[in-house]
Design a protein around this motif. Sequence first.
Motif, mmCIF file in Angstrom:
data_model
loop_
_atom_site.group_PDB
_atom_site.id
_atom_site.type_symbol
_atom_site.label_atom_id
_atom_site.label_comp_id
_atom_site.label_asym_id
_atom_site.label_seq_id
_atom_site.Cartn_x
_atom_site.Cartn_y
_atom_site.Cartn_z
ATOM 1 N N HIS A 1 40.778 55.044 42.477
ATOM 2 C CA HIS A 1 40.922 55.109 43.937
ATOM 3 C C HIS A 1 40.277 53.898 44.614
ATOM 4 O O HIS A 1 40.750 53.429 45.654
ATOM 5 N N ASN A 2 39.190 53.398 44.037
ATOM 6 C CA ASN A 2 38.462 52.300 44.677
ATOM 7 C C ASN A 2 38.605 50.958 43.985
ATOM 8 O O ASN A 2 37.882 50.015 44.332
ATOM 9 N N GLY A 3 39.479 50.856 43.007
ATOM 10 C CA GLY A 3 39.640 49.553 42.380
ATOM 11 C C GLY A 3 40.268 49.667 41.002
ATOM 12 O O GLY A 3 40.731 50.725 40.585
ATOM 13 N N VAL A 4 40.254 48.521 40.314
ATOM 14 C CA VAL A 4 40.816 48.445 38.966
ATOM 15 C C VAL A 4 39.667 48.244 37.983
ATOM 16 O O VAL A 4 38.746 47.460 38.245
ATOM 17 N N PHE A 5 39.716 48.957 36.868
ATOM 18 C CA PHE A 5 38.676 48.853 35.846
ATOM 19 C C PHE A 5 39.323 48.696 34.477
ATOM 20 O O PHE A 5 40.473 49.085 34.266
ATOM 21 N N ARG A 6 38.537 48.119 33.544
ATOM 22 C CA ARG A 6 39.035 47.930 32.176
ATOM 23 C C ARG A 6 37.923 48.290 31.196
ATOM 24 O O ARG A 6 36.747 47.979 31.437
ATOM 25 N N SER A 7 38.309 48.971 30.137
ATOM 26 C CA SER A 7 37.358 49.362 29.101
ATOM 27 C C SER A 7 37.808 48.790 27.768
ATOM 28 O O SER A 7 39.001 48.759 27.467
ATOM 29 N N ALA B 1 39.568 40.592 40.184
ATOM 30 C CA ALA B 1 40.579 39.583 40.524
ATOM 31 C C ALA B 1 41.901 40.201 40.987
ATOM 32 O O ALA B 1 42.801 39.475 41.414
ATOM 33 N N ILE B 2 42.026 41.527 40.907
ATOM 34 C CA ILE B 2 43.294 42.166 41.286
ATOM 35 C C ILE B 2 43.674 41.758 42.716
ATOM 36 O O ILE B 2 42.821 41.699 43.597
ATOM 37 N N ARG B 3 44.931 41.475 42.924
ATOM 38 C CA ARG B 3 45.434 41.146 44.251
ATOM 39 C C ARG B 3 46.875 41.582 44.366
ATOM 40 O O ARG B 3 47.519 41.782 43.331
ATOM 41 N N VAL C 1 55.222 44.197 45.746
ATOM 42 C CA VAL C 1 54.877 43.249 44.685
ATOM 43 C C VAL C 1 54.352 44.001 43.467
ATOM 44 O O VAL C 1 53.887 45.133 43.565
ATOM 45 N N VAL C 2 54.435 43.342 42.332
ATOM 46 C CA VAL C 2 53.782 43.819 41.109
ATOM 47 C C VAL C 2 52.734 42.776 40.732
ATOM 48 O O VAL C 2 53.004 41.571 40.765
ATOM 49 N N ALA C 3 51.531 43.245 40.409
ATOM 50 C CA ALA C 3 50.463 42.335 39.979
ATOM 51 C C ALA C 3 50.358 42.397 38.456
ATOM 52 O O ALA C 3 50.264 43.480 37.881
ATOM 53 N N SER D 1 42.625 36.872 35.931
ATOM 54 C CA SER D 1 43.486 36.368 36.994
ATOM 55 C C SER D 1 44.781 37.181 37.011
ATOM 56 O O SER D 1 45.117 37.861 36.032
ATOM 57 N N PHE D 2 45.477 37.090 38.139
ATOM 58 C CA PHE D 2 46.717 37.870 38.307
ATOM 59 C C PHE D 2 47.839 36.999 38.854
ATOM 60 O O PHE D 2 47.615 36.124 39.704
ATOM 61 N N ASP D 3 49.043 37.258 38.377
ATOM 62 C CA ASP D 3 50.258 36.750 39.016
ATOM 63 C C ASP D 3 50.764 37.846 39.945
ATOM 64 O O ASP D 3 50.840 39.010 39.550
#
Lengths: 89, 361
Positions: free
Chosen positions: B226-232, B244-246, B283-285, B293-295
């Motif tokens: 809900h508050n962002g993107v995370f990676r494990s 860096a998500i945008r 858009v798709v990130a 980084s993101f496209d």
Amino acid sequence: MPKVSFTRALERFLAAPMVEVEGATVSEALAQVFARAPALRGYVLDDQGAVRRHVSIYINDQPLADRQRLTDPVEPRDEIFVLQALSGG
Amino acid sequence: MADRLHVGTRKGLFELVRTRKGWDVAETRFLGDPISAVLVDADGAAYAALDLGHFGAKLWRRDKGGDWAELPAPSFPEKPAEAKDDPHPWSLVKIWGLEPGGVPGRLWAGTIPGGLFRSDDRGASWTLIESLWRSPERAKWGGAGGDQPGISVVLVDPKNPADLRLGVSTGGVWASGDTGRTWSLINQGMYAEYMPPELAGDPISQDVHCLSRCAAQPNVIWCQHHNGVFRSEDAGATWSEVKAIRPAKFGFVVAAHPNDPQTAWFVPATKDEKRYPVDGKVVVARTRDGGKSFDVLTKGLPQKHAYDLTLRHALSVDASGERLAFGTTSGGLWISEDGGDTWMAPEMRLPPVAVVRFAEY
């Protein structure tokens, strides 16, 4: 024997014809129906056996009073109508 | 590459097939009825969960080459007296996450109001996982976008079917290493801006919108929170924020590349109180470097006055990692065959889309 009839909206999922069953309460009458057609139960009642929130049941022209346990009495000449409520669509 | 795509909508199930001319609807089913989950298992059987407004949650299966037939839906046992204070109903509201169990015949169903169910007979019968349902911590689960909590994601380790991860909205990430006999709340490193400051890092308070796991390296799991993107990188135990998500950190869905642990796709939206594409541009990130980084991918997507929101089951990637599809609450459906570089929209106007899933079998 009380008659039980179901909304035609159920027809696209399963057969639900009008039936005459034994029973002194709505619960007893519906239990007879569900014994013959087990799949119908989950369309009318939730997992705890209460009437689904958006299903209406009438005894003749009176709405079911006990939606949790369906203890409303029925007489042999009564008709039980299981309908979809206007909510929930 | 997958040549079939199931799209579950507010008004039925649409099965698209890739032909030489492009993607087109090959079959429609359950027209008029809301679809909440779709799955095609390795034996070719298709499953569809219905969320009927009047008559409850239902489950149907179509065996390969056969016709659709209804199965018993998962159901909760009679509520015992000692559970009288349970704030959540003991009755199925919706089948939300439906996953193959990694062994023939096994399925997992995550539900609202938070019950996890297992079938070992292709959905013919279901067993509530009591160890999780009767966990005292479940009382701390909360609703997110609805009145009741839900298990929206069930991840099965492709290398070990006993190893499970659940995403609970709201209730964090749960793990079992023994096919569901025992459970633990494992997530560390997420934060919840909607909680009082001292509870922001509380693992059980985390609203896990979606989890997606790299099939080739299952310890890598991505989360759209809900508050962002995370990676494990340790199968959900510890999480690092992907800052860096945008163009926005809010969203509902993530799809991990099946083979490349550095690649994942997101469909971001303006943050939580508004929930529409930033500046009205769909858009798709995509990241290809582990989130550094993101496209922002736009080719073929509407870039003017588009207010499509993509929900948590409405982005899918196929087993090749080349074909992607996503659907939206405005009925948009876009498909990419080049990893997201370009997108095409089949000629149709769909009802609001809840679930999009490629069929590999």
